[in-house]
Design an enzyme around this catalytic site. Structure first.
Site, PDB file in Angstrom:
ATOM      1  N   LEU A  68      -2.201  -4.480   1.972  1.00 21.34           N
ATOM      2  CA  LEU A  68      -3.215  -5.465   2.360  1.00 21.34           C
ATOM      3  C   LEU A  68      -4.316  -4.832   3.205  1.00 21.34           C
ATOM      4  O   LEU A  68      -4.067  -3.947   4.028  1.00 21.34           O
ATOM      5  CB  LEU A  68      -2.548  -6.602   3.137  1.00 21.34           C
ATOM      6  CG  LEU A  68      -1.420  -7.314   2.392  1.00 21.34           C
ATOM      7  CD1 LEU A  68      -0.816  -8.407   3.275  1.00 21.34           C
ATOM      8  CD2 LEU A  68      -1.911  -7.913   1.070  1.00 21.34           C
TER       9      LEU A  68
ATOM     10  N   HIS B  46      -8.028  -8.939   1.758  1.00 17.92           N
ATOM     11  CA  HIS B  46      -6.915  -9.885   1.597  1.00 17.92           C
ATOM     12  C   HIS B  46      -6.861 -10.840   2.789  1.00 17.92           C
ATOM     13  O   HIS B  46      -6.648 -12.041   2.630  1.00 17.92           O
ATOM     14  CB  HIS B  46      -5.570  -9.150   1.554  1.00 17.92           C
ATOM     15  CG  HIS B  46      -5.376  -8.283   0.350  1.00 17.92           C
ATOM     16  ND1 HIS B  46      -5.387  -6.911   0.412  1.00 17.92           N
ATOM     17  CD2 HIS B  46      -5.157  -8.596  -0.947  1.00 17.92           C
ATOM     18  CE1 HIS B  46      -5.160  -6.407  -0.790  1.00 17.92           C
ATOM     19  NE2 HIS B  46      -5.028  -7.405  -1.639  1.00 17.92           N
TER      20      HIS B  46
ATOM     21  N   GLN C   4     -10.501 -11.433 -13.750  1.00 21.35           N
ATOM     22  CA  GLN C   4      -9.154 -11.969 -13.496  1.00 21.35           C
ATOM     23  C   GLN C   4      -9.240 -13.436 -13.067  1.00 21.35           C
ATOM     24  O   GLN C   4      -8.467 -14.282 -13.531  1.00 21.35           O
ATOM     25  CB  GLN C   4      -8.487 -11.124 -12.403  1.00 21.35           C
ATOM     26  CG  GLN C   4      -7.236 -11.738 -11.824  1.00 21.35           C
ATOM     27  CD  GLN C   4      -6.531 -10.806 -10.861  1.00 21.35           C
ATOM     28  OE1 GLN C   4      -5.840  -9.886 -11.282  1.00 21.35           O
ATOM     29  NE2 GLN C   4      -6.677 -11.020  -9.568  1.00 21.35           N
TER      30      GLN C   4
ATOM     31  N   LEU D  29     -13.904  -3.632  -0.787  1.00 22.59           N
ATOM     32  CA  LEU D  29     -12.561  -3.284  -0.327  1.00 22.59           C
ATOM     33  C   LEU D  29     -11.570  -3.369  -1.488  1.00 22.59           C
ATOM     34  O   LEU D  29     -11.644  -4.281  -2.311  1.00 22.59           O
ATOM     35  CB  LEU D  29     -12.108  -4.225   0.785  1.00 22.59           C
ATOM     36  CG  LEU D  29     -12.842  -4.129   2.116  1.00 22.59           C
ATOM     37  CD1 LEU D  29     -12.113  -4.913   3.197  1.00 22.59           C
ATOM     38  CD2 LEU D  29     -13.000  -2.696   2.558  1.00 22.59           C
TER      39      LEU D  29
ATOM     40  N   SER E 298      -7.281  -1.890  -2.428  1.00 21.35           N
ATOM     41  CA  SER E 298      -6.124  -1.073  -2.022  1.00 21.35           C
ATOM     42  C   SER E 298      -6.237   0.322  -2.623  1.00 21.35           C
ATOM     43  O   SER E 298      -5.731   1.293  -2.070  1.00 21.35           O
ATOM     44  CB  SER E 298      -4.826  -1.730  -2.491  1.00 21.35           C
ATOM     45  OG  SER E 298      -4.764  -3.050  -2.009  1.00 21.35           O
TER      46      SER E 298
HETATM   47  O1  PAF Z   1      -5.301  -9.156  -7.894  1.00 26.00           O
HETATM   48  C1  PAF Z   1      -4.131  -8.755  -7.732  1.00 26.00           C
HETATM   49  O2  PAF Z   1      -3.775  -8.201  -6.684  1.00 26.00           O
HETATM   50  C2  PAF Z   1      -3.119  -8.972  -8.832  1.00 26.00           C
HETATM   51  O3  PAF Z   1      -3.702  -8.824 -10.087  1.00 26.00           O
HETATM   52  C3  PAF Z   1      -2.388 -10.310  -8.728  1.00 26.00           C
HETATM   53  C4  PAF Z   1      -3.330 -11.492  -8.886  1.00 26.00           C
HETATM   54  C5  PAF Z   1      -1.673 -10.401  -7.382  1.00 26.00           C
HETATM   55  C6  PAF Z   1      -1.331 -10.421  -9.833  1.00 26.00           C
HETATM   56  O4  PAF Z   1      -0.384  -9.411  -9.735  1.00 26.00           O
END
Ligand code: PAF
Length: 292
Positions: A41, A45, A162, A193, A195
């Site tokens: 995170l 996040h 997504q 940002l 990860s």
């Molecule tokens: O965006 C992400 O971190 C991932 O694609 C998710 C939505 C947690 C699904 O694994």
């Protein structure tokens, strides 16, 4: 940071424990928000957790590195895993519970069900560059939504496609949840940002923000009347000049349908996926035509 600090937030690993805690909240009349994550995170996040906390009484953060959304040659094994630190950060940003299931909890023995969103929203951008990726995302997100049954779930616009895929899926499957997008969180120099930024070497990191700067400049040029293709060609040349590697895509698309656009006649987004060294960076930004 010691384990005791991390443990100050409740962590559950099984669906039964998760549902038991949520049932208690529901019995008290509380609302529930969900922020799905893959952990590692960062401040981006944390801004999602804070947004969720403004929209619901209790916030569940799921931490699960989902194997089904990684391709065979992608970074599933290398993906950073930092559960203790994640718990601390989730707590700091107002979350109430971390759900950190094992792979067997998410994909029980004999698991044979996938959720496959099809059509123009997935047949472009990362859907082409990472075959099967959105099937993995839709599958795990639908499971998480059904496990938590939140009032609201929040996803960052950094992964804009997504977000569109998840909205489509939730509509098509009539999952009773409100899906909220949250603006991209950037470093002071503009780098979005992620990860995966942890993979960048110091020198790569120093140049990585030029992706955003080039996209921003192209957006300004398009708004100023430059042909879309000319602006995109300029970005591509600029990225090569700045030491970026393979460009997976660099496109202007409709902000709602993701249809490709060669002129700015409706709200759009500029999308890019490009390698810096071995790290694949994605970014996008909104461009709205100026009122006439
Ligand atoms: O965006 C992400 O971190 C991932 O694609 C998710 C939505 C947690 C699904 O694994």
């Amino acid at each position: 940071m010691g384990l005791s600090a991390a443990r100050k937030i409740e962590v559950v690993t099984t669906v039964a424990e998760l549902r038991a805690r949520i049932a208690e909240w529901r019995a008290e009349g509380l609302t529930v928000g969900l922020v799905p994550t893959m952990g590692a995170l960062h401040e981006g996040h944390m801004s999602l957790f804070r947004q969720a906390k403004m929209m619901a009484d209790k916030v569940v953060v799921s931490v699960f590195v989902n194997p089904t959304q990684f391709g065979p040659n992608e970074d599933f094994d290398a993906y950073p895993r930092k559960l203790e630190e994640d718990c601390f950060k989730a707590k700091m940003a107002g979350a109430s519970l971390v759900f950190a299931p094992a792979v067997e909890d998410m994909y029980p023995k004999g698991n044979a069900t996938l959720v496959d969103v099809t059509g123009p929203i997935v047949d472009c951008l990362c859907g082409l560059a990472r075959p099967g990726h959105f099937r993995g995302v839709a599958t795990v997100v639908s499971k998480l939504l059904l496990m938590v049954l939140p009032d609201v779930a929040i996803f960052g616009e950094k992964d804009y496609q997504q977000l569109m895929v998840i909205r489509r899926m939730v509509t098509d499957l009539a999952i009773p949840v409100r899906i909220e997008g949250a603006p991209i969180h950037r470093e002071v120099d503009g780098l979005a940002l992620s990860s995966r930024n942890a993979y960048l070497s110091d020198s790569e990191r120093a140049n990585a923000n030029r992706l955003y700067k080039s996209l921003w400049q192209a957006g300004q040029d398009i708004l100023g009347g430059k042909r879309v293709q000319d602006a995109l060609d300029w970005v591509a040349d600029e990225l090569v000049r700045l030491g970026f590697g393979r460009i997976d895509y660099l496109e202007l698309r409709d902000a709602e349908t993701l249809a490709e656009m060669d002129r700015l006649d409706r709200p759009a987004r500029l999308f890019a996926a490009v390698f810096m060294g071995k790290t694949r960076l994605i970014d996008n930004l909104p461009i709205e035509p100026r009122p006439q």
